[in-house]
Design a protein around this motif. Structure first.
Motif, short mmCIF file in Angstrom:
data_model
loop_
_atom_site.label_atom_id
_atom_site.label_comp_id
_atom_site.label_asym_id
_atom_site.label_seq_id
_atom_site.Cartn_x
_atom_site.Cartn_y
_atom_site.Cartn_z
N ALA A 19 19.73 42.18 -12.94
CA ALA A 19 19.37 42.95 -11.75
C ALA A 19 20.06 44.30 -11.75
O ALA A 19 21.19 44.43 -12.21
CB ALA A 19 19.76 42.16 -10.50
N GLY A 20 19.38 45.26 -11.20
CA GLY A 20 20.00 46.55 -10.95
C GLY A 20 20.07 47.45 -12.16
O GLY A 20 19.53 47.17 -13.23
N THR A 60 22.13 47.43 -7.31
CA THR A 60 20.86 47.02 -6.72
C THR A 60 20.26 48.19 -5.93
O THR A 60 20.94 49.20 -5.69
CB THR A 60 21.09 45.85 -5.75
OG1 THR A 60 21.86 46.32 -4.62
CG2 THR A 60 21.83 44.70 -6.43
#
Length: 343
Positions: A19-20, A60
């Motif tokens: 993620a991110g 994020t």
């Protein structure tokens, strides 16, 4: 005897994409150095929500929004600690989840509508980071971003699509805010000039004594805006063409003497404004000759800058941009260069 059957092994589930975005990618977007992001995390608690293996930071969409607000506030003069508190509170009200407008990796589309306090309009994403770094007077971040731009995209794209739009945005902000942001324009111009000078190093071998003369680059008398000419100089160095860069506001007598001594293939005359575009000077340079009787020569004249608009001069080139100017000068040089192996 029964048939041997291989043991069934379930296919491993595909590992979810991490993620991110990385700290480096976010730093380029925001126009800060990675060190600044780590410092803000440590001092003010505006760090990433996800840390892979406890070490690598991943940011994020919520983190990105928080840092964008932090940058906006500090650029406006809010102390970092207060800016961090405000940014954290603002992000707490954002519903969690990826922004559908964001592209792969969370950095969004190639182009962006805004950049901090500067009126950038519809420009490349990289302009946002450079503009924010300029408004904060963050010299290390500007150096890092400019060097990365030239390395990743090349000089022409970096100049045409990032440096020039950001400079124009600073100029518009200066004109509309009562002489504020002058320091931003000066610092940004200085760092762009630095990166353009670096692009000419290490020095290329000059033309042999028997080869075509160099390209002479000069601002007309009274013209102080030499940054576009520096970009052209750097581009010619990338092409390996010999140059002589004389810079801003070159007096007529000095320019004429240089042309006669050097015997250049071409002379580029830069005029930023109509008031400095000197038509008689251009004609004088085009008519300057050198060499012995019976073998005399004269330079091609290339007119650069918006000051020459609406002033067509027969026999002189007026390329509309950096890429075209480099192509025209390359063609002029090649047309007079001796053919290898020729008699």
């Amino acid at each position: 005897m029964g048939e041997d059957r291989p043991t069934e092994v379930s296919e491993p589930a595909a590992a979810p994409a991490e993620a991110g975005v990385t700290t480096g990618a976010l730093a380029r977007r925001l126009g800060v150095s990675p060190t600044t992001l780590r410092s803000w995390d440590r001092r003010y608690g505006v760090g990433p929500a996800v840390r892979s293996d406890g070490r690598h930071r991943r940011w994020t969409p919520q983190d990105v929004a928080m840092l964008e607000e932090m940058c906006r506030l500090t650029s406006a003069g809010v102390p970092p600690a207060e800016a961090a508190r405000t940014a954290r509170k603002g992000v707490e009200r954002i519903p969690y989840g990826p922004d559908p407008a964001e592209g792969a990796g969370g950095l969004g589309p190639q182009r962006s509508q805004a950049a901090g306090a500067l009126p950038l309009g519809d420009v490349r994403q990289e302009c946002r980071g450079l503009a924010r770094a300029a408004v904060r007077l963050d010299a290390p971040a500007m150096d890092d971003q400019l060097a990365s731009l030239v390395e990743r995209h090349g000089l022409v794209v970096a100049w045409d699509e990032v440096m020039v739009p950001t400079l124009h945005a600073v100029g518009r902000k200066w004109e509309s805010s009562g002489d504020r942001y002058v320091e931003v324009e000066h610092l940004l111009s200085w760092h762009i000039s630095r990166i353009l000078h670096r692009a000419t190093e290490p020095a290329r071998p000059d033309a042999p004594a028997t080869g075509p003369g160099p390209v002479v680059l000069a601002c007309v008398p009274g013209e102080q805006h030499s940054l576009p000419l520096q970009a052209l100089h750097a581009g010619l160095a990338e092409l390996g063409l010999p140059t002589r860069m004389f810079g801003a506001a070159v007096p007529t007598e000095a320019l004429t003497a240089a042309v006669r001594r050097l015997g250049p293939t071409a002379v580029v005359l830069w005029a930023q404004t109509r008031s400095t575009a000197d038509v008689p000077l251009a004609r004088h340079v085009a008519g300057t000759h050198w060499g012995v009787k019976g073998a005399r020569n004269h330079p091609a004249v290339v007119l650069g800058g918006p000051g020459w608009a609406g002033r067509p001069l027969r026999g002189m080139l007026r390329p509309p941009g950096l890429r075209d100017a480099l192509g025209s000068l390359r063609g002029l040089y090649d047309s007079v260069a001796p053919v290898p192996g020729g008699c």
